[in-house]
Design a protein around this motif. Sequence first.
Motif, PDB file in Angstrom:
ATOM      1  N   ASP A   5     -17.391   8.212 -62.774  1.00 27.59           N
ATOM      2  CA  ASP A   5     -16.132   7.471 -62.950  1.00 27.59           C
ATOM      3  C   ASP A   5     -15.142   8.275 -63.776  1.00 27.59           C
ATOM      4  OD1 ASP A   5     -16.856   5.292 -61.480  1.00 27.59           O
ATOM      5  OD2 ASP A   5     -17.564   4.112 -63.196  1.00 27.59           O
ATOM      6  N   GLU A   6     -15.670   9.022 -64.789  1.00 23.20           N
ATOM      7  CA  GLU A   6     -14.751   9.733 -65.685  1.00 23.20           C
ATOM      8  C   GLU A   6     -14.001  10.850 -64.941  1.00 23.20           C
ATOM      9  OE1 GLU A   6     -17.932  10.046 -65.587  1.00 23.20           O
ATOM     10  OE2 GLU A   6     -18.588  12.087 -65.979  1.00 23.20           O
ATOM     11  N   LEU A   7     -14.607  11.351 -63.847  1.00 23.86           N
ATOM     12  CA  LEU A   7     -13.920  12.372 -63.055  1.00 23.86           C
ATOM     13  C   LEU A   7     -12.784  11.743 -62.262  1.00 23.86           C
ATOM     14  CD1 LEU A   7     -17.077  14.198 -61.635  1.00 23.86           C
ATOM     15  CD2 LEU A   7     -15.766  14.817 -63.664  1.00 23.86           C
ATOM     16  N   LEU A   8     -13.046  10.552 -61.742  1.00 21.46           N
ATOM     17  CA  LEU A   8     -12.014   9.861 -60.967  1.00 21.46           C
ATOM     18  C   LEU A   8     -10.867   9.413 -61.852  1.00 21.46           C
ATOM     19  CD1 LEU A   8     -13.899   7.480 -58.528  1.00 21.46           C
ATOM     20  CD2 LEU A   8     -12.662   9.571 -57.998  1.00 21.46           C
ATOM     21  N   ALA A   9     -11.211   9.037 -63.094  1.00 22.01           N
ATOM     22  CA  ALA A   9     -10.198   8.494 -64.002  1.00 22.01           C
ATOM     23  C   ALA A   9      -9.297   9.591 -64.554  1.00 22.01           C
ATOM     24  CB  ALA A   9     -10.881   7.741 -65.140  1.00 22.01           C
ATOM     25  N   GLY A  10      -9.675  10.838 -64.324  1.00 20.63           N
ATOM     26  CA  GLY A  10      -8.867  11.930 -64.879  1.00 20.63           C
ATOM     27  C   GLY A  10      -9.199  12.200 -66.329  1.00 20.63           C
ATOM     28  N   ALA A  11     -10.279  11.564 -66.821  1.00 22.74           N
ATOM     29  CA  ALA A  11     -10.649  11.777 -68.216  1.00 22.74           C
ATOM     30  C   ALA A  11     -11.265  13.163 -68.396  1.00 22.74           C
ATOM     31  CB  ALA A  11     -11.636  10.694 -68.661  1.00 22.74           C
ATOM     32  N   HIS A  12     -11.927  13.647 -67.348  1.00 21.16           N
ATOM     33  CA  HIS A  12     -12.596  14.953 -67.356  1.00 21.16           C
ATOM     34  C   HIS A  12     -12.240  15.670 -66.074  1.00 21.16           C
ATOM     35  CE1 HIS A  12     -15.554  15.206 -70.542  1.00 21.16           C
ATOM     36  NE2 HIS A  12     -15.830  13.924 -70.402  1.00 21.16           N
ATOM     37  N   PRO A  13     -11.894  16.936 -66.105  1.00 24.31           N
ATOM     38  CA  PRO A  13     -11.766  17.634 -64.822  1.00 24.31           C
ATOM     39  C   PRO A  13     -13.158  17.923 -64.253  1.00 24.31           C
ATOM     40  CG  PRO A  13     -11.330  19.139 -66.642  1.00 24.31           C
ATOM     41  CD  PRO A  13     -11.629  17.797 -67.255  1.00 24.31           C
ATOM     42  N   ASP A  14     -13.247  18.002 -62.941  1.00 30.14           N
ATOM     43  CA  ASP A  14     -14.509  18.351 -62.286  1.00 30.14           C
ATOM     44  C   ASP A  14     -14.737  19.853 -62.442  1.00 30.14           C
ATOM     45  OD1 ASP A  14     -16.635  18.895 -60.634  1.00 30.14           O
ATOM     46  OD2 ASP A  14     -15.522  18.533 -58.778  1.00 30.14           O
ATOM     47  N   LEU A  15     -15.637  20.223 -63.324  1.00 30.09           N
ATOM     48  CA  LEU A  15     -15.929  21.648 -63.547  1.00 30.09           C
ATOM     49  C   LEU A  15     -17.071  22.120 -62.658  1.00 30.09           C
ATOM     50  CD1 LEU A  15     -15.870  21.636 -67.465  1.00 30.09           C
ATOM     51  CD2 LEU A  15     -14.020  22.254 -65.907  1.00 30.09           C
ATOM     52  N   ASN A  16     -17.900  21.172 -62.231  1.00 29.67           N
ATOM     53  CA  ASN A  16     -19.098  21.587 -61.491  1.00 29.67           C
ATOM     54  C   ASN A  16     -18.788  22.132 -60.105  1.00 29.67           C
ATOM     55  OD1 ASN A  16     -20.616  20.855 -63.670  1.00 29.67           O
ATOM     56  ND2 ASN A  16     -21.305  18.890 -62.826  1.00 29.67           N
ATOM     57  N   SER A  17     -17.877  21.464 -59.393  1.00 31.31           N
ATOM     58  CA  SER A  17     -17.638  21.887 -58.003  1.00 31.31           C
ATOM     59  C   SER A  17     -17.119  23.317 -57.909  1.00 31.31           C
ATOM     60  CB  SER A  17     -16.695  20.905 -57.305  1.00 31.31           C
ATOM     61  OG  SER A  17     -17.220  19.600 -57.416  1.00 31.31           O
ATOM     62  N   PRO A  18     -16.111  23.708 -58.730  1.00 32.29           N
ATOM     63  CA  PRO A  18     -15.665  25.112 -58.645  1.00 32.29           C
ATOM     64  C   PRO A  18     -16.777  26.099 -58.991  1.00 32.29           C
ATOM     65  CG  PRO A  18     -14.132  23.810 -59.974  1.00 32.29           C
ATOM     66  CD  PRO A  18     -15.289  22.926 -59.665  1.00 32.29           C
ATOM     67  N   ARG A  19     -17.617  25.724 -59.950  1.00 29.31           N
ATOM     68  CA  ARG A  19     -18.723  26.625 -60.318  1.00 29.31           C
ATOM     69  C   ARG A  19     -19.683  26.788 -59.140  1.00 29.31           C
ATOM     70  NH1 ARG A  19     -20.688  30.248 -60.825  1.00 29.31           N
ATOM     71  NH2 ARG A  19     -22.106  31.178 -62.331  1.00 29.31           N
ATOM     72  N   ILE A  20     -19.955  25.666 -58.490  1.00 25.10           N
ATOM     73  CA  ILE A  20     -20.864  25.698 -57.334  1.00 25.10           C
ATOM     74  C   ILE A  20     -20.236  26.520 -56.203  1.00 25.10           C
ATOM     75  CG2 ILE A  20     -21.832  24.254 -55.492  1.00 25.10           C
ATOM     76  CD1 ILE A  20     -22.236  22.050 -57.669  1.00 25.10           C
ATOM     77  N   SER A  21     -18.950  26.313 -55.965  1.00 19.11           N
ATOM     78  CA  SER A  21     -18.282  27.067 -54.885  1.00 19.11           C
ATOM     79  C   SER A  21     -18.387  28.565 -55.122  1.00 19.11           C
ATOM     80  CB  SER A  21     -16.800  26.689 -54.801  1.00 19.11           C
ATOM     81  OG  SER A  21     -16.664  25.356 -54.385  1.00 19.11           O
ATOM     82  N   ARG A  22     -18.172  28.989 -56.366  1.00 19.78           N
ATOM     83  CA  ARG A  22     -18.228  30.431 -56.653  1.00 19.78           C
ATOM     84  C   ARG A  22     -19.634  30.974 -56.438  1.00 19.78           C
ATOM     85  NH1 ARG A  22     -15.178  29.091 -61.089  1.00 19.78           N
ATOM     86  NH2 ARG A  22     -16.895  29.465 -62.527  1.00 19.78           N
ATOM     87  N   ALA A  23     -20.621  30.224 -56.926  1.00 17.63           N
ATOM     88  CA  ALA A  23     -22.000  30.715 -56.795  1.00 17.63           C
ATOM     89  C   ALA A  23     -22.406  30.797 -55.330  1.00 17.63           C
ATOM     90  CB  ALA A  23     -22.957  29.799 -57.574  1.00 17.63           C
ATOM     91  N   LEU A  24     -21.976  29.819 -54.538  1.00 19.33           N
ATOM     92  CA  LEU A  24     -22.342  29.837 -53.116  1.00 19.33           C
ATOM     93  C   LEU A  24     -21.627  30.972 -52.385  1.00 19.33           C
ATOM     94  CD1 LEU A  24     -22.434  26.042 -52.205  1.00 19.33           C
ATOM     95  CD2 LEU A  24     -24.369  27.585 -52.575  1.00 19.33           C
ATOM     96  N   ALA A  25     -20.351  31.189 -52.731  1.00 18.79           N
ATOM     97  CA  ALA A  25     -19.600  32.261 -52.065  1.00 18.79           C
ATOM     98  C   ALA A  25     -20.296  33.598 -52.281  1.00 18.79           C
ATOM     99  CB  ALA A  25     -18.165  32.307 -52.574  1.00 18.79           C
TER     100      ALA A  25
END
Length: 430
Positions: A5-25
């Motif tokens: 919920d905190e990601l949707l609320a804008g309280a926290h940016p989603d840091l995990n997805s960009p990290r995952i994208s880089r590792a997969l690339a």
Amino acid sequence: LAIGDELLAGAHPDLNSPRISRALAEVGWRVYRVAVVGDRVDDITSRVLELCSDHDLVLVSGGLGPTLDDLTREAVARAAGLPLVEHADTVDQIRGWFEDRGREMPASNLRQALFPEGAEVLANKRGTAPGFTLAVGGTRLFVLPGPPREMEGVLLEEVVPRVRDDGATPSPRRRFFLTGLSESAFADAAGDWMGREAMPRMGVTAKMAVLCVHLTLDPPATEDALEERAAAFRERFGHWIFSESTPDLGQVVGELLLATGTEIALAESCTGGLVAAALTAVPGISRVFREGVVTYSDAAKISRLGVDPEVIDRCGAVSAEVAAAMAKGCARTADVPLGLSVTGIAGPGGGTPEKPVGLIWYGLHLWDQTGGQTRTFERRFPARGRAQVREFATQAALGLLWRVLQGSPEGGIDRADPISPAIDPPPGLR
Ligand code: ATP
Ligand code: MG
């Protein structure tokens, strides 16, 4: 799929997805979709099913904790049509984790030992919640803990080794980081290298005073084509390329100061110490970084740097004259060969038609026994917010320092021509 919920609320940016994208690339997987969903079992279940229905690999992060609002394991079990079963080894591990810390395991942590039947457990060395992986239809699904540090550990140690061999060969690419050149001047000079049909493909992103240029090759083009274009690129843009590995101008400048043994002092007004912060982030910089002063008021410019009050009255605090006097003052008081000053209008107030918000003056003083010489430079970064003006002013200051340190073939300061006159505007480009 990032959950919380905190990601949707804008309280926290989603840091995990960009990290995952880089590792997969890095292991040749191309990411097609990133989604965020709140902490509701139905939403998570349907999103997992949807993503699994048309992708080969799905990674989920978040909601594996011990509390009742951590619903990911239930939702994933439902999506896979499997019951949750307790994993005895994991119970022991979690209990051991608490024992190592002299604490008793709260009963709620037992939830973290529940996994969909048949799932493979993924060790989490940085926390109590292990991840897990299972097949949903023909899709491989990985579920990782939410805290970014834990997520990264499980990702790199458990997920990447399991998916590495199935990725495509990563597209070969080169990166170049440039400063002192605007995005449009760059595009003009790059010409058809940037065309849609061009191979290698060339992309450019601009962040403050730094341009990042990517060259990427698609099969069946060969790596030779990439090397050839990279060589031609260096030929054409070498004047502005400060790195082929990092966008961090502060680091590059700091390392150049160290390599050339150039001692420096700073006098900052509108950047309030940001240039000093960027340089002092570089390990070992104390060998060459003497001091930086934040002379914000007129009084400080006068008392700390010896700026003539009459000059401030006549020209204003944001002017070539004051920038020059500040640079000279800081180099002299610190008794170093290189002084840099920054004075500008960060806004939102204080601008005038002649001196709008975003106007920045720099002074560079090269001090020597005969008195030295001073150069001034103007930059404009109009119509932006205060934070961006300050950030731009900082990056542009580092860009000037980088340029001055390129001066001589040895990379030291060339006193005869401290800054290539070509820096602004670039030669042949405007
Ligand atoms: P915990 O055991 O700490 O509860 P968890 O696996 O249940 O871990 P969450 O409850 O979703 O994970 O999140 C725990 C912490 O990690 C929270 O502070 C949350 O903001 C942070 N976090 C979770 N997902 C992300 C994300 N995608 N990006 C940045 N932070 C995240
Ligand atoms: Mg949680």
